[in-house]
Design an enzyme around this catalytic site. Structure first.
Site, PDB file in Angstrom:
ATOM      1  N   ARG A 148       4.965  30.789  28.674  1.00  0.00           N
ATOM      2  CA  ARG A 148       4.103  29.960  27.836  1.00  0.00           C
ATOM      3  C   ARG A 148       4.956  29.130  26.884  1.00  0.00           C
ATOM      4  NH1 ARG A 148       1.488  35.101  27.719  1.00  0.00           N
ATOM      5  NH2 ARG A 148      -0.538  35.096  28.778  1.00  0.00           N
ATOM      6  N   LYS A 170       1.692  37.115  24.114  1.00  0.00           N
ATOM      7  CA  LYS A 170       0.510  37.160  23.255  1.00  0.00           C
ATOM      8  C   LYS A 170       0.290  38.578  22.731  1.00  0.00           C
ATOM      9  CE  LYS A 170      -2.289  33.352  25.075  1.00  0.00           C
ATOM     10  NZ  LYS A 170      -3.591  32.998  25.698  1.00  0.00           N
ATOM     11  N   HIS A 244       1.716  23.404  30.288  1.00  0.00           N
ATOM     12  CA  HIS A 244       0.813  24.322  30.983  1.00  0.00           C
ATOM     13  C   HIS A 244       0.703  23.965  32.465  1.00  0.00           C
ATOM     14  CE1 HIS A 244      -1.970  27.637  30.820  1.00  0.00           C
ATOM     15  NE2 HIS A 244      -2.856  26.961  31.519  1.00  0.00           N
ATOM     16  N   ARG A 247       3.383  25.684  34.130  1.00  0.00           N
ATOM     17  CA  ARG A 247       3.010  27.093  34.329  1.00  0.00           C
ATOM     18  C   ARG A 247       2.130  27.246  35.563  1.00  0.00           C
ATOM     19  NH1 ARG A 247       2.534  32.111  31.555  1.00  0.00           N
ATOM     20  NH2 ARG A 247       0.409  32.917  31.362  1.00  0.00           N
ATOM     21  N   HIS A 270      -0.602  38.010  31.997  1.00  0.00           N
ATOM     22  CA  HIS A 270      -2.060  37.976  31.929  1.00  0.00           C
ATOM     23  C   HIS A 270      -2.623  39.353  31.603  1.00  0.00           C
ATOM     24  CE1 HIS A 270      -2.207  34.162  34.645  1.00  0.00           C
ATOM     25  NE2 HIS A 270      -2.109  33.871  33.363  1.00  0.00           N
ATOM     26  N   TYR A 279      -5.598  30.798  39.616  1.00  0.00           N
ATOM     27  CA  TYR A 279      -4.547  29.926  40.143  1.00  0.00           C
ATOM     28  C   TYR A 279      -4.660  29.756  41.654  1.00  0.00           C
ATOM     29  CZ  TYR A 279      -2.348  30.195  35.567  1.00  0.00           C
ATOM     30  OH  TYR A 279      -2.100  30.099  34.220  1.00  0.00           O
TER      31      TYR A 279
END
Length: 302
Positions: A148, A170, A244, A247, A270, A279
């Site tokens: 990210r 995150k 992004h 990504r 994730h 995706y």
């Protein structure tokens, strides 16, 4: 119990769980939208007074003024977390969001960079000066790790090892992403140029990627730099040029090359595999078929 008093408690709980400042600010802001509505339209100030119908009406109002399904679902997710806290703390017995469901989201196919465009962008940064070497290392990190944007700009040198990078993701969750021989070479060359460029100078920021003045790069700067490189090499106009998208490109190419969905989910940090499955929507049928051929059971067994 007043909605806003509980929100203050909830904010403290979020900080105790080490959520990022950005995440907490988002939670406070979105819940504030709902509280404003409840107070102004229904005269509701207490947690106990909130009903599922109030939340449904608020979300419907957002839909009527043009809010996208993704945003409405994001709002609902935030409300569910807040009212779950209310239940956990026994301010209420059941959450008013329990019977409020997500709105259907249309599938949005994100077009990714193709392999020719990636080569052009990498080759564009072939200079030996500090900025060129830094930009090439940034591109290599974006395309070869799927990290990210915030994970990249806050990365420090001690997170980089010979075969992997220790990523602080995150919610301060750590994960490992592999360092390929190509990426390793690019990073080593950048570090050599970096150290030479700042030799004898005090670097105010301890981050891997810094400006020519030694300052931490902003997310906006990285996005702007990527767009400038993409425009210079003639990336297709229908591609949304952003970190992004890099990504997404990483995910598509990993799946195309045969990486399984579970492993990809771990690499990308994730929370669950359902997020990673999105995706797959952007992959063409022929890409899926070629990936499956590479992982054929009998082809690899006999």
């Amino acid at each position: 119990m007043l909605l806003r008093d509980v929100l203050k408690e909830y904010k403290f709980d979020c900080k105790a769980r080490k959520l990022s400042v950005k995440t907490i600010d988002g939670y406070m802001r979105m819940n504030g939208y709902l509280f404003d509505y409840l107070e102004q339209k229904h005269g509701i100030y207490d947690v106990e007074q909130v009903r599922a119908s109030h939340i449904k009406q608020f979300l419907l109002l957002k839909e009527e003024v043009g809010a996208k399904p993704q945003y409405i679902n994001d709002l609902l997710k935030v409300f569910k977390c807040y009212f779950k806290y209310c239940v956990d703390e026994e301010y209420i017995q059941t959450s008013p969001t329990a019977k409020v469901h997500n709105v259907k989201q249309p599938k949005v196919l994100i077009r990714t960079f193709n392999e020719a465009e990636i080569r052009k962008m990498m080759n564009y940064c072939n200079g030996r000066d500090f900025v060129s070497m830094r930009n090439k290392a940034l591109l290599a990190i974006l395309f070869d790790t799927g990290m990210r944007l915030n994970e990249i700009v806050t990365m420090k040198r001690e997170q980089i090892f010979d075969e992997y990078i220790l990523v602080h993701g995150k919610g301060n969750k750590e994960r490992l992403v592999p360092v390929s021989p190509f990426l390793s070479k690019v990073l080593i060359r950048y570090q050599v140029v970096h150290d030479s460029y700042f030799d004898g100078r005090i670097i105010p920021e301890p981050y891997v990627f810094v400006s020519y003045r030694g300052k931490k790069l902003t997310q906006q700067f990285l996005g702007k730099t990527l767009k400038e490189i993409a425009e210079a090499v003639g990336v297709r106009k229908d591609i949304r040029v952003s970190p992004h998208t890099c990504r997404h490109t990483f995910a598509h190419l990993q799946l195309k090359n045969g990486l399984d969905l579970y492993s990809l989910s771990r690499l990308m940090g994730h929370e669950n595999i359902a997020i990673t499955q999105r995706y797959l929507d952007g992959m063409q049928d022929d890409q899926v078929l070629k990936a499956a051929q590479k992982t054929s059971i009998l082809q690899n067994l006999l």
